[in-house]
Scaffold this active site. Structure first.
Site, PDB file in Angstrom:
ATOM      1  N   GLU A 128       3.795 -17.357 -41.954  1.00 31.14           N
ATOM      2  CA  GLU A 128       4.211 -17.167 -40.563  1.00 31.14           C
ATOM      3  C   GLU A 128       4.501 -18.504 -39.910  1.00 31.14           C
ATOM      4  O   GLU A 128       4.023 -19.534 -40.373  1.00 31.14           O
ATOM      5  CB  GLU A 128       3.061 -16.516 -39.767  1.00 31.14           C
ATOM      6  CG  GLU A 128       2.570 -15.240 -40.362  1.00 31.14           C
ATOM      7  CD  GLU A 128       1.226 -14.810 -39.790  1.00 31.14           C
ATOM      8  OE1 GLU A 128       0.785 -15.365 -38.762  1.00 31.14           O
ATOM      9  OE2 GLU A 128       0.616 -13.920 -40.392  1.00 31.14           O
ATOM     10  N   LYS A 177       3.854 -21.223 -37.070  1.00 35.21           N
ATOM     11  CA  LYS A 177       2.724 -21.600 -36.236  1.00 35.21           C
ATOM     12  C   LYS A 177       3.285 -21.857 -34.846  1.00 35.21           C
ATOM     13  O   LYS A 177       3.979 -22.849 -34.614  1.00 35.21           O
ATOM     14  CB  LYS A 177       2.022 -22.840 -36.790  1.00 35.21           C
ATOM     15  CG  LYS A 177       0.734 -23.155 -36.073  1.00 35.21           C
ATOM     16  CD  LYS A 177      -0.075 -24.190 -36.842  1.00 35.21           C
ATOM     17  CE  LYS A 177      -1.477 -24.339 -36.296  1.00 35.21           C
ATOM     18  NZ  LYS A 177      -1.540 -24.719 -34.903  1.00 35.21           N
ATOM     19  N   ASP A 204       3.439 -22.831 -31.013  1.00 33.54           N
ATOM     20  CA  ASP A 204       2.732 -23.882 -30.287  1.00 33.54           C
ATOM     21  C   ASP A 204       2.585 -23.502 -28.819  1.00 33.54           C
ATOM     22  O   ASP A 204       3.340 -23.961 -27.966  1.00 33.54           O
ATOM     23  CB  ASP A 204       3.504 -25.194 -30.435  1.00 33.54           C
ATOM     24  CG  ASP A 204       2.630 -26.383 -30.103  1.00 33.54           C
ATOM     25  OD1 ASP A 204       1.414 -26.209 -29.941  1.00 33.54           O
ATOM     26  OD2 ASP A 204       3.180 -27.502 -30.002  1.00 33.54           O
ATOM     27  N   TYR A 231      -2.308 -11.524 -35.464  1.00 30.55           N
ATOM     28  CA  TYR A 231      -3.590 -11.273 -36.117  1.00 30.55           C
ATOM     29  C   TYR A 231      -4.254 -10.061 -35.486  1.00 30.55           C
ATOM     30  O   TYR A 231      -4.486 -10.046 -34.280  1.00 30.55           O
ATOM     31  CB  TYR A 231      -4.469 -12.515 -35.947  1.00 30.55           C
ATOM     32  CG  TYR A 231      -5.773 -12.510 -36.720  1.00 30.55           C
ATOM     33  CD1 TYR A 231      -5.905 -11.843 -37.931  1.00 30.55           C
ATOM     34  CD2 TYR A 231      -6.876 -13.199 -36.224  1.00 30.55           C
ATOM     35  CE1 TYR A 231      -7.100 -11.870 -38.631  1.00 30.55           C
ATOM     36  CE2 TYR A 231      -8.081 -13.243 -36.915  1.00 30.55           C
ATOM     37  CZ  TYR A 231      -8.183 -12.557 -38.117  1.00 30.55           C
ATOM     38  OH  TYR A 231      -9.361 -12.580 -38.813  1.00 30.55           O
ATOM     39  N   LYS A 248       1.445 -28.465 -41.076  1.00 32.83           N
ATOM     40  CA  LYS A 248       2.081 -28.995 -39.858  1.00 32.83           C
ATOM     41  C   LYS A 248       3.384 -29.693 -40.186  1.00 32.83           C
ATOM     42  O   LYS A 248       3.436 -30.499 -41.115  1.00 32.83           O
ATOM     43  CB  LYS A 248       1.139 -30.010 -39.201  1.00 32.83           C
ATOM     44  CG  LYS A 248      -0.141 -29.392 -38.673  1.00 32.83           C
ATOM     45  CD  LYS A 248       0.077 -28.863 -37.270  1.00 32.83           C
ATOM     46  CE  LYS A 248      -1.229 -28.803 -36.534  1.00 32.83           C
ATOM     47  NZ  LYS A 248      -1.269 -29.468 -35.288  1.00 32.83           N
ATOM     48  N   CYS A 297      14.451 -56.744  -9.276  1.00 33.87           N
ATOM     49  CA  CYS A 297      15.113 -55.443  -9.239  1.00 33.87           C
ATOM     50  C   CYS A 297      16.561 -55.589  -9.718  1.00 33.87           C
ATOM     51  O   CYS A 297      17.292 -56.439  -9.217  1.00 33.87           O
ATOM     52  CB  CYS A 297      15.085 -54.869  -7.820  1.00 33.87           C
ATOM     53  SG  CYS A 297      16.012 -53.331  -7.675  1.00 33.87           S
ATOM     54  N   CYS A 334      18.887 -54.872  -6.499  1.00 33.63           N
ATOM     55  CA  CYS A 334      18.925 -55.657  -5.262  1.00 33.63           C
ATOM     56  C   CYS A 334      18.331 -57.047  -5.424  1.00 33.63           C
ATOM     57  O   CYS A 334      18.339 -57.836  -4.481  1.00 33.63           O
ATOM     58  CB  CYS A 334      18.224 -54.904  -4.139  1.00 33.63           C
ATOM     59  SG  CYS A 334      16.446 -54.791  -4.370  1.00 33.63           S
ATOM     60  N   CYS A 381      10.127 -51.756  -7.114  1.00 37.96           N
ATOM     61  CA  CYS A 381      10.923 -52.614  -6.248  1.00 37.96           C
ATOM     62  C   CYS A 381      10.429 -52.340  -4.826  1.00 37.96           C
ATOM     63  O   CYS A 381      10.557 -51.224  -4.331  1.00 37.96           O
ATOM     64  CB  CYS A 381      12.401 -52.278  -6.352  1.00 37.96           C
ATOM     65  SG  CYS A 381      13.342 -53.037  -5.023  1.00 37.96           S
ATOM     66  N   CYS A 401      17.265 -51.368  -0.814  1.00 42.86           N
ATOM     67  CA  CYS A 401      17.684 -51.237  -2.215  1.00 42.86           C
ATOM     68  C   CYS A 401      18.522 -49.960  -2.379  1.00 42.86           C
ATOM     69  O   CYS A 401      18.058 -48.855  -2.094  1.00 42.86           O
ATOM     70  CB  CYS A 401      16.433 -51.218  -3.092  1.00 42.86           C
ATOM     71  SG  CYS A 401      16.773 -51.021  -4.828  1.00 42.86           S
TER      72      CYS A 401
HETATM   73  S1  IVH Z   1      -4.104 -17.213 -37.249  1.00 45.72           S
HETATM   74  C1  IVH Z   1      -8.564 -17.039 -38.107  1.00 45.72           C
HETATM   75  N1  IVH Z   1      -1.496 -17.430 -37.040  1.00 45.72           N
HETATM   76  O1  IVH Z   1      -3.147 -22.002 -34.291  1.00 45.72           O
HETATM   77  C2  IVH Z   1      -7.132 -17.344 -37.979  1.00 45.72           C
HETATM   78  N2  IVH Z   1      -2.848 -18.828 -35.676  1.00 45.72           N
HETATM   79  O2  IVH Z   1      -5.175 -23.881 -35.438  1.00 45.72           O
HETATM   80  C3  IVH Z   1      -6.666 -17.241 -36.606  1.00 45.72           C
HETATM   81  N3  IVH Z   1      -1.555 -20.264 -34.162  1.00 45.72           N
HETATM   82  O3  IVH Z   1      -5.990 -20.920 -32.545  1.00 45.72           O
HETATM   83  C4  IVH Z   1      -5.400 -17.866 -36.316  1.00 45.72           C
HETATM   84  N4  IVH Z   1       0.437 -19.565 -34.765  1.00 45.72           N
HETATM   85  O4  IVH Z   1      -3.729 -20.538 -31.482  1.00 45.72           O
HETATM   86  C5  IVH Z   1      -2.697 -17.883 -36.604  1.00 45.72           C
HETATM   87  N5  IVH Z   1       0.840 -17.469 -36.941  1.00 45.72           N
HETATM   88  C6  IVH Z   1      -0.356 -17.907 -36.517  1.00 45.72           C
HETATM   89  C7  IVH Z   1      -0.467 -18.895 -35.514  1.00 45.72           C
HETATM   90  C8  IVH Z   1      -1.740 -19.339 -35.124  1.00 45.72           C
HETATM   91  C9  IVH Z   1      -0.236 -20.378 -33.956  1.00 45.72           C
HETATM   92  C10 IVH Z   1      -2.571 -21.072 -33.441  1.00 45.72           C
HETATM   93  C11 IVH Z   1      -3.704 -20.262 -32.872  1.00 45.72           C
HETATM   94  C12 IVH Z   1      -4.941 -20.822 -33.475  1.00 45.72           C
HETATM   95  C13 IVH Z   1      -4.504 -22.153 -33.956  1.00 45.72           C
HETATM   96  C14 IVH Z   1      -5.320 -22.546 -35.151  1.00 45.72           C
END
Ligand code: IVH
Length: 666
Positions: free
Chosen positions: A110, A112, A114, A223, A309, A403, A406, A421, A427
């Site tokens: 999946e 991740k 942010d 999840y 990451k 500046c 000026c 400045c 200015c």
């Molecule tokens: S699973 C026990 N899946 O990443 C596992 N987390 O570093 C629970 N996050 O606190 C997390 N995308 O806020 C999971 N596809 C994803 C995610 C994800 C972002 C975040 C989540 C978690 C943090 C963990």
């Protein structure tokens, strides 16, 4: 059909259309048709209050009744994930799992996301609670705010969902919303959110869910937890959740070999650059719930999942020159001019160097190869130098001492990174910047006056400050290029109309540092007119709710400047409003003047926000924590034990809800 039946029908229809629109991106009716159904439902609900339902689609607009956040213990702790930064580490994870299981296994891969993580509880298909991660054990109950997120279903569709379950995911602020929000905050002199993640979590913690509703948050779920989940595999559960109306990323997929996981990583590193929201990696999970259980958990994270990451996007390019920009408040920002380079889908030519310290830190020389990154910030920044690539050493970049506009020697305030400045009176970019700020929509709203026209009029010497705007005659405008009769007329009308702009906005329009729209309003209500504000002391200023030392000092600085005082006098003579409108003063009193009041506990008659507003309306100040200076505590039920103890120790009186209301009643 009875009205009750129609309400139920409308709710179902609107839930479905919401899902089509926000989750599937496939609306089946026009916006107008949608609005009509919504209006019909709103009207019917208003006529039949007994049919109230907090999960009705009408409730998406938010309510301002949030009473502070209740802390809620998580039924299942919210853990974090182990991080990896290379494919080798992913292979180590894979091998570890293979050894421990000693049987075939599948993985679910999946994105991740942010953002800010959230745990949602559904009972009988209805959203009942939304809690933030908090410390993993307990989090904030932000249900009221989460209800405004349109991609989160309030009621589930389809069938087969368990009687009760939790689903977790990430609340996201899309890039475009984030950028717009920061632009607004910049205009208001507020601090900017560093990235969409902070903006999303900041938004979830707002007390007023109507504001949350306006910020257009999004959410992906990843999840599911519960005693009676529909399937034995994580991926299959997510797919079922998709059927019930949750937003599940289409990129989520199952892999059965390490090679497939690698391919997913590579694919996502490209895909993510096209997504409208931020991602910072991928998550690899063992798919079978039975196998997950076998693998178990360490103290902090599951052994059955890992995050990989992404490398922050970075490009290497040549530094050709450093130029300096002077803003409306006189802050001087160094800007790197670069060989154009492609980064996160856009061509980057300039990057911020922020301040003199950064230039020193990297020991920058013209011609250096520098790394540019686009973090969460809008403007790319320089994050390093490739010293090996330095063949010919160019001139060392030295922060200017005067500046660039000026020639005035720059100053640097102790403890601040920025150079200023100080020549605010003469200015050019500061003068022009102040005029641009003055005419902005939230200020005097003189729409017909854009930056080009200001530049032109300034260049011709027609205007030097905002008061000059009011001396412009139609005949002056005839000579301006691209200014037709109609535009000229609009401009003059716009300027005249601004004489009716209320005091609080005039105050904001002056462009005093740190005085944004909200602060200006507070000041206007606290002091009623400009004379009272101008003669207020530091103590009187900081006694006002939300006015801290930084703002107070900025006000004192501004009003101690002769040129500023003169400008205010001229604007007064011209007829701008420097006094709060009489009707706004209505029902404001001094009953709580000079009182510092802490609100604590849960109340029955009004919400916390309403009490806060009452305190301010009656001249008091609402403060967050108990100290010697606290006048009394407005105490509801279940007041926090720490606050109670402190109050007793310091002998601070506790006033009940009823006594407080009696106090305000004549
Ligand atoms: S699973 C026990 N899946 O990443 C596992 N987390 O570093 C629970 N996050 O606190 C997390 N995308 O806020 C999971 N596809 C994803 C995610 C994800 C972002 C975040 C989540 C978690 C943090 C963990």
């Amino acid at each position: 059909m009875t009205p009750q039946e129609r309400i139920t029908e409308l709710r179902e229809m609107l839930h479905k259309h919401n899902h089509n629109y926000y989750v599937l991106n496939a609306p089946q009716i026009s916006d107008k048709e949608f609005d009509n159904l919504m209006r019909e439902l709103q009207e019917l609900e208003a006529e039949h209050p007994d049919m109230y339902d907090s999960n009705s689609p009408t409730q998406r607009v938010g309510s301002d009744l949030s009473k502070g956040f209740k802390q809620v213990a998580h039924k299942y702790p919210m853990l974090s994930l182990g991080n990896t930064y290379s494919k080798e580490e992913v292979a180590e994870f894979y091998n570890r799992v293979a050894r421990a299981l000693n049987e075939d296994f599948e993985m679910c891969c999946e994105l991740k996301f942010d953002g800010s993580s959230i745990s949602l509880t559904y009972v009988d298909g209805k959203l009942v609670q939304a809690v933030t991660r908090g410390d993993g054990e307990k989090g904030d109950d932000v249900t009221a705010n989460v209800r405004t997120i349109r991609t989160i279903p309030l009621e589930l569709t389809g069938k087969g969902y368990p009687h009760e379950f939790e689903i977790r995911g990430e609340v996201l602020m899309p890039w475009n919303v984030f950028e717009q929000l920061n632009k607004e905050r910049e205009r208001e002199g507020e601090t900017l959110f560093a990235n969409p993640r902070n903006a999303a979590s900041g938004t979830l913690k707002l007390m007023d869910s109507t504001v949350v509703a306006k910020r257009r948050l999004d959410a992906y779920l990843y999840y599911m937890l519960g005693e009676e989940l529909p399937a034995k595999g994580h991926y299959e559960n997510l797919m079922a959740a998709g059927e019930w109306g949750f937003k599940i990323s289409e990129t989520t997929c199952k892999c059965s070999t390490l090679q497939q996981v690698y391919e997913f990583i590579d694919r996502m590193d490209t895909v993510r650059k096209t997504l409208p929201f931020a991602t910072d990696g991928i998550v690899i999970k063992v798919n079978s719930l039975r196998q997950q259980k076998n693998l178990g958990y360490t103290a902090k994270s599951p052994r059955w999942a890992i995050a990989y990451k992404f490398q922050a996007e970075r490009a290497l390019t040549r530094l050709n020159d450093v130029t300096y920009q002077v803003g409306r408040t006189g802050v001087v920002t160094p800007v790197a001019n670069l060989d154009p380079v492609q980064l996160s889908g856009t061509m980057v030519r300039r990057a911020s160097l922020h301040n003199a310290d950064i230039i020193e830190k990297y020991d920058l020389h013209i011609g250096d190869m520098v790394y540019v990154e686009k973090g969460g910030e809008i403007i790319p920044k320089i994050t390093g130098v490739d010293l090996d690539a330095r063949i010919l050493i160019g001139n060392k970049v030295k922060f200017i001492s005067e500046c660039p506009e000026c020639g005035t020697p720059l100053t640097r305030v102790d403890g601040e990174a920025a150079h200023f400045c100080p020549n605010s009176a003469n200015c050019a970019p500061q003068l022009k910047g102040r005029i641009e700020h003055f005419v902005a929509r939230e200020a005097m709203n003189i729409e017909s006056l854009g930056p080009e026209t200001i530049e032109m009029m300034f260049g011709l010497g027609m205007i030097r400050d905002v008061a000059d705007l009011y001396t412009i005659e139609p005949s002056d405008l005839m000579f301006l290029p691209r200014m037709g009769a109609k535009s000229a007329e609009n401009l003059i009308t716009g300027i005249k109309a601004s004489l009716n702009v209320p005091f609080e906005r005039v105050l904001f329009a002056l462009g005093i540092r740190f005085v944004g729209v909200t602060v200006a309003k507070r000041l206007a209500y606290a002091f009623h007119n400009i004379d009272a504000l101008m003669s207020a002391s530091f103590e009187e200023l900081t006694a006002v709710e939300e006015i801290g030392e930084r703002i107070a000092q900025s006000l004192l600085d501004y009003f101690s400047n002769e040129a500023n005082k003169m400008l205010v006098e001229r604007l007064k003579v011209i007829g701008l409003k420097f006094e709060l409108d009489a009707e706004k003063l209505h029902d404001r009193t001094d009953k709580l003047k000079g009182k510092s009041i802490v609100i604590s506990g849960v109340f029955n008659k009004h919400s916390r926000d309403e009490y806060k507003a009452m305190i301010e309306k009656n001249g008091g100040k609402n403060v967050g924590s108990v100290s010697k200076a606290t006048s009394f505590i407005l105490a509801g039920e279940n007041m926090g034990p720490a606050k109670l103890e402190k109050a007793q120790k310091l002998n601070i009186p506790l006033i009940s809800e009823n006594d407080f209301l009696a106090m305000l009643d004549e």
